[in-house]
Structure formats: structure tokens, C-alpha cells
Design a protein around this motif. Structure first.
Motif, mmCIF file in Angstrom:
data_model
loop_
_atom_site.group_PDB
_atom_site.id
_atom_site.type_symbol
_atom_site.label_atom_id
_atom_site.label_comp_id
_atom_site.label_asym_id
_atom_site.label_seq_id
_atom_site.Cartn_x
_atom_site.Cartn_y
_atom_site.Cartn_z
ATOM 1 N N PHE A 46 -19.374 38.957 -45.103
ATOM 2 C CA PHE A 46 -20.275 37.683 -44.854
ATOM 3 C C PHE A 46 -21.189 37.824 -46.130
ATOM 4 C CE2 PHE A 46 -18.850 38.035 -40.475
ATOM 5 C CZ PHE A 46 -18.343 36.667 -40.477
ATOM 6 N N ILE A 47 -21.753 38.771 -46.372
ATOM 7 C CA ILE A 47 -22.757 38.933 -47.537
ATOM 8 C C ILE A 47 -22.019 38.529 -48.641
ATOM 9 C CG2 ILE A 47 -24.145 40.688 -48.953
ATOM 10 C CD1 ILE A 47 -24.875 41.965 -46.323
ATOM 11 N N ALA A 48 -20.744 39.207 -48.832
ATOM 12 C CA ALA A 48 -20.042 38.703 -50.109
ATOM 13 C C ALA A 48 -19.736 37.310 -50.253
ATOM 14 C CB ALA A 48 -18.713 39.490 -50.344
ATOM 15 N N ALA A 49 -19.383 36.736 -49.130
ATOM 16 C CA ALA A 49 -19.171 35.385 -49.132
ATOM 17 C C ALA A 49 -20.338 34.356 -49.469
ATOM 18 C CB ALA A 49 -18.578 34.996 -47.815
ATOM 19 N N LEU A 50 -21.489 34.944 -48.933
ATOM 20 C CA LEU A 50 -22.900 34.310 -49.556
ATOM 21 C C LEU A 50 -23.309 34.266 -50.922
ATOM 22 C CD1 LEU A 50 -24.859 35.141 -46.275
ATOM 23 C CD2 LEU A 50 -24.064 32.956 -46.986
ATOM 24 N N ILE A 51 -22.787 35.291 -51.712
ATOM 25 C CA ILE A 51 -23.356 35.279 -53.026
ATOM 26 C C ILE A 51 -22.978 34.281 -53.961
ATOM 27 C CG2 ILE A 51 -22.995 37.020 -55.148
ATOM 28 C CD1 ILE A 51 -22.933 39.207 -53.159
ATOM 29 N N PRO A 52 -21.675 33.882 -54.187
ATOM 30 C CA PRO A 52 -21.488 32.871 -55.078
ATOM 31 C C PRO A 52 -22.036 31.438 -54.711
ATOM 32 C CG PRO A 52 -19.441 33.936 -54.465
ATOM 33 C CD PRO A 52 -20.596 34.312 -53.439
ATOM 34 N N PRO A 53 -22.071 30.995 -53.368
ATOM 35 C CA PRO A 53 -22.813 29.606 -53.275
ATOM 36 C C PRO A 53 -24.361 29.735 -53.541
ATOM 37 C CG PRO A 53 -21.945 30.498 -50.985
ATOM 38 C CD PRO A 53 -21.452 31.323 -52.387
ATOM 39 N N ILE A 54 -25.044 30.976 -53.168
ATOM 40 C CA ILE A 54 -26.150 31.046 -53.335
ATOM 41 C C ILE A 54 -26.763 30.970 -54.827
ATOM 42 C CG2 ILE A 54 -28.245 32.695 -53.037
ATOM 43 C CD1 ILE A 54 -27.247 33.287 -50.160
#
Length: 110
Positions: A46-54
Motif C-alpha cells: 500500500f505504501i508503494a502504491a501511494l508513492i507515484p500518485p503522491i
């Protein structure tokens, strides 16, 4: 009226699109791999999934605030709602693991 030029997004000045695409790919692979972890141990995904859009939402918001990309605020909101919001919601959905099958005891009858 011509649309604004995406060169106003200063994030692209740090690295080229090819390098930023690797951010998406690597984070996607980490997210995919964490899908196979046991329940409760997939936080890294979930943390990895959040990085690019943030990162991209921040870049577009900064471009809007600096005045180099006037429509950046709308793109930032889109990333925050359609990507970040959905990922944060998915992280709160309860997960249930399938119980392991019990092994039959030797010598135990039906």
C-alpha cells in the motif's frame, strides 16, 4: 487558446519521463508482490502504491501554485481522489485469510 505546456511541471526537469516511468513500474511490482504476503503483512504494498500518485499530485500542485501550469490543481485533485483516495480506502478494507487445512491424525478414526 492553446493548452498549457506540460514543461511547466518542474518534476520532469529532475529526470526524464523514462526515469519517472520506472518509479511507477518498481512501485507497481512491489505492490504486486505484496499481494501474495500473508494478511496483515502487505502494508509495504500500500505504501508503494501511494508513492507515484503522491509524487505526481505534489508536482502538479506545485506547478499550479508557481503559476507555470494553471490546470495543475485539477490534475492534482484527480490524482489525490482517484488514486490516493482509492488506495487509502482499499487499505482499510478488512481482509480475511483462508484457514489452513487440518491434517488428519495418524490412527484417528472417523
Amino acid at each position: 487558446m492553446n493548452p498549457p505546456n506540460v514543461e511547466g511541471v518542474q518534476l520532469l526537469d529532475w529526470c526524464g519521463p523514462r526515469h519517472w516511468s520506472w518509479l511507477w513500474i518498481i512501485c507497481g511490482l512491489v505492490t504486486l508482490a505484496s499481494a501474495f504476503f500473508r494478511v496483515g503483512r502487505d502494508k509495504i504494498g500500500f505504501i508503494a502504491a501511494l508513492i507515484p500518485p503522491i509524487v505526481w499530485a505534489t508536482a502538479y500542485a506545485a506547478a499550479a501554485v508557481s503559476g507555470t501550469y494553471s490546470r495543475g490543481v485539477f490534475v492534482a485533485i484527480w490524482y489525490l481522489t482517484s488514486h490516493v483516495g482509492i488506495i487509502l480506502w482499499a487499505a482499510t478494507v478488512p481482509e480475511h485469510s483462508v484457514p489452513h487445512p487440518r491434517r488428519a491424525r495418524k490412527g484417528a478414526g472417523p
